[in-house]
Design a protein around this motif. Sequence first.
Motif, PDB file in Angstrom:
ATOM      1  N   LYS A 195      78.335  34.145  45.113  1.00  0.00           N
ATOM      2  CA  LYS A 195      78.410  33.873  43.673  1.00  0.00           C
ATOM      3  C   LYS A 195      77.474  32.736  43.266  1.00  0.00           C
ATOM      4  CE  LYS A 195      81.599  32.600  40.030  1.00  0.00           C
ATOM      5  NZ  LYS A 195      82.644  31.657  39.739  1.00  0.00           N
ATOM      6  N   LEU A 196      77.380  31.696  44.073  1.00  0.00           N
ATOM      7  CA  LEU A 196      76.522  30.559  43.737  1.00  0.00           C
ATOM      8  C   LEU A 196      75.044  30.965  43.702  1.00  0.00           C
ATOM      9  CD1 LEU A 196      78.185  27.702  45.832  1.00  0.00           C
ATOM     10  CD2 LEU A 196      78.429  28.161  43.375  1.00  0.00           C
ATOM     11  N   LEU A 197      74.653  31.845  44.620  1.00  0.00           N
ATOM     12  CA  LEU A 197      73.276  32.342  44.621  1.00  0.00           C
ATOM     13  C   LEU A 197      73.042  33.236  43.412  1.00  0.00           C
ATOM     14  CD1 LEU A 197      70.515  32.597  45.964  1.00  0.00           C
ATOM     15  CD2 LEU A 197      71.457  34.465  47.347  1.00  0.00           C
ATOM     16  N   ASP A 198      74.000  34.110  43.120  1.00  0.00           N
ATOM     17  CA  ASP A 198      73.887  34.983  41.941  1.00  0.00           C
ATOM     18  C   ASP A 198      73.726  34.152  40.666  1.00  0.00           C
ATOM     19  OD1 ASP A 198      74.179  37.182  43.611  1.00  0.00           O
ATOM     20  OD2 ASP A 198      76.319  37.458  43.145  1.00  0.00           O
ATOM     21  N   GLU A 199      74.471  33.051  40.557  1.00  0.00           N
ATOM     22  CA  GLU A 199      74.366  32.183  39.381  1.00  0.00           C
ATOM     23  C   GLU A 199      72.965  31.586  39.264  1.00  0.00           C
ATOM     24  OE1 GLU A 199      77.491  29.334  39.959  1.00  0.00           O
ATOM     25  OE2 GLU A 199      79.049  30.693  39.210  1.00  0.00           O
ATOM     26  N   ALA A 200      72.389  31.165  40.377  1.00  0.00           N
ATOM     27  CA  ALA A 200      71.044  30.582  40.363  1.00  0.00           C
ATOM     28  C   ALA A 200      70.000  31.631  39.955  1.00  0.00           C
ATOM     29  CB  ALA A 200      70.700  30.000  41.734  1.00  0.00           C
ATOM     30  N   VAL A 201      70.133  32.834  40.496  1.00  0.00           N
ATOM     31  CA  VAL A 201      69.203  33.920  40.162  1.00  0.00           C
ATOM     32  C   VAL A 201      69.300  34.249  38.676  1.00  0.00           C
ATOM     33  CG1 VAL A 201      68.685  36.374  40.536  1.00  0.00           C
ATOM     34  CG2 VAL A 201      69.149  34.873  42.498  1.00  0.00           C
ATOM     35  N   GLU A 202      70.513  34.344  38.163  1.00  0.00           N
ATOM     36  CA  GLU A 202      70.713  34.647  36.736  1.00  0.00           C
ATOM     37  C   GLU A 202      70.203  33.516  35.850  1.00  0.00           C
ATOM     38  OE1 GLU A 202      71.502  37.519  35.287  1.00  0.00           O
ATOM     39  OE2 GLU A 202      71.426  38.281  37.333  1.00  0.00           O
ATOM     40  N   TRP A 203      70.388  32.278  36.280  1.00  0.00           N
ATOM     41  CA  TRP A 203      69.887  31.120  35.530  1.00  0.00           C
ATOM     42  C   TRP A 203      68.370  31.230  35.379  1.00  0.00           C
ATOM     43  CZ3 TRP A 203      66.479  27.145  36.041  1.00  0.00           C
ATOM     44  CH2 TRP A 203      66.623  26.054  35.191  1.00  0.00           C
ATOM     45  N   CYS A 204      67.690  31.582  36.452  1.00  0.00           N
ATOM     46  CA  CYS A 204      66.229  31.731  36.410  1.00  0.00           C
ATOM     47  C   CYS A 204      65.829  32.922  35.534  1.00  0.00           C
ATOM     48  CB  CYS A 204      65.664  31.899  37.821  1.00  0.00           C
ATOM     49  SG  CYS A 204      65.791  30.406  38.823  1.00  0.00           S
ATOM     50  N   LYS A 205      66.525  34.048  35.690  1.00  0.00           N
ATOM     51  CA  LYS A 205      66.217  35.245  34.886  1.00  0.00           C
ATOM     52  C   LYS A 205      66.359  34.951  33.397  1.00  0.00           C
ATOM     53  CE  LYS A 205      67.264  39.065  37.998  1.00  0.00           C
ATOM     54  NZ  LYS A 205      68.149  40.210  38.261  1.00  0.00           N
ATOM     55  N   ALA A 206      67.392  34.195  33.033  1.00  0.00           N
ATOM     56  CA  ALA A 206      67.618  33.861  31.628  1.00  0.00           C
ATOM     57  C   ALA A 206      66.453  33.059  31.049  1.00  0.00           C
ATOM     58  CB  ALA A 206      68.927  33.078  31.473  1.00  0.00           C
ATOM     59  N   ARG A 207      65.664  32.435  31.907  1.00  0.00           N
ATOM     60  CA  ARG A 207      64.504  31.650  31.477  1.00  0.00           C
ATOM     61  C   ARG A 207      63.189  32.393  31.716  1.00  0.00           C
ATOM     62  NH1 ARG A 207      68.837  29.263  32.285  1.00  0.00           N
ATOM     63  NH2 ARG A 207      69.393  27.308  31.254  1.00  0.00           N
ATOM     64  N   GLY A 208      63.302  33.673  32.052  1.00  0.00           N
ATOM     65  CA  GLY A 208      62.125  34.510  32.212  1.00  0.00           C
ATOM     66  C   GLY A 208      61.461  34.453  33.569  1.00  0.00           C
ATOM     67  N   LEU A 209      62.155  33.922  34.566  1.00  0.00           N
ATOM     68  CA  LEU A 209      61.601  33.822  35.910  1.00  0.00           C
ATOM     69  C   LEU A 209      62.357  34.757  36.848  1.00  0.00           C
ATOM     70  CD1 LEU A 209      59.694  32.446  37.962  1.00  0.00           C
ATOM     71  CD2 LEU A 209      61.486  30.724  38.296  1.00  0.00           C
ATOM     72  N   GLU A 210      61.649  35.758  37.364  1.00  0.00           N
ATOM     73  CA  GLU A 210      62.239  36.651  38.349  1.00  0.00           C
ATOM     74  C   GLU A 210      61.434  36.556  39.627  1.00  0.00           C
ATOM     75  OE1 GLU A 210      63.756  40.444  37.235  1.00  0.00           O
ATOM     76  OE2 GLU A 210      63.582  39.963  35.096  1.00  0.00           O
TER      77      GLU A 210
END
Length: 132
Positions: free
Chosen positions: A49-64
């Motif tokens: 879950k902690l990794l998923d949150e970090a990935v989503e945080w980046c995606k929300a800012r346009g970074l994949e």
Amino acid sequence: MKIAVDFDGTIVEHRYPQIGKELPFAIDTLKMLQQDGHWLILWSVREGKLLDEAVEWCKARGLEFYAINSDYPEDDMPVGKRARKLNVELFIDDLNLGGLPDWGVIYQMIKEKKTFAEIYKQEPVKKKKKWF
């Protein structure tokens, strides 16, 4: 170039397990590196879950990222079974010897293919001629 990028203390302030504030220019610089053709891999101790949150945080800012904690996105091995060593040309991490340079310096190092020492190399000071 394949570049592994740490999350806590590198992209955001170190507040693990929470997500800290973005470090100035981190996301913008990483997106510029992607535009320059570099492949970014998120390389974090975060899992589940902690990794998923970090990935989503980046995606929300346009970074994949090209991949997450893996050499390639298709890696379907369970996280605990994957090799923890990546095949990349560069690691960007706040625990580097000497700490994390400013994101502008990081970009300059990669773009100009220079070392930290080369960027901060100072020209010798020329002594003024004395007139006596």
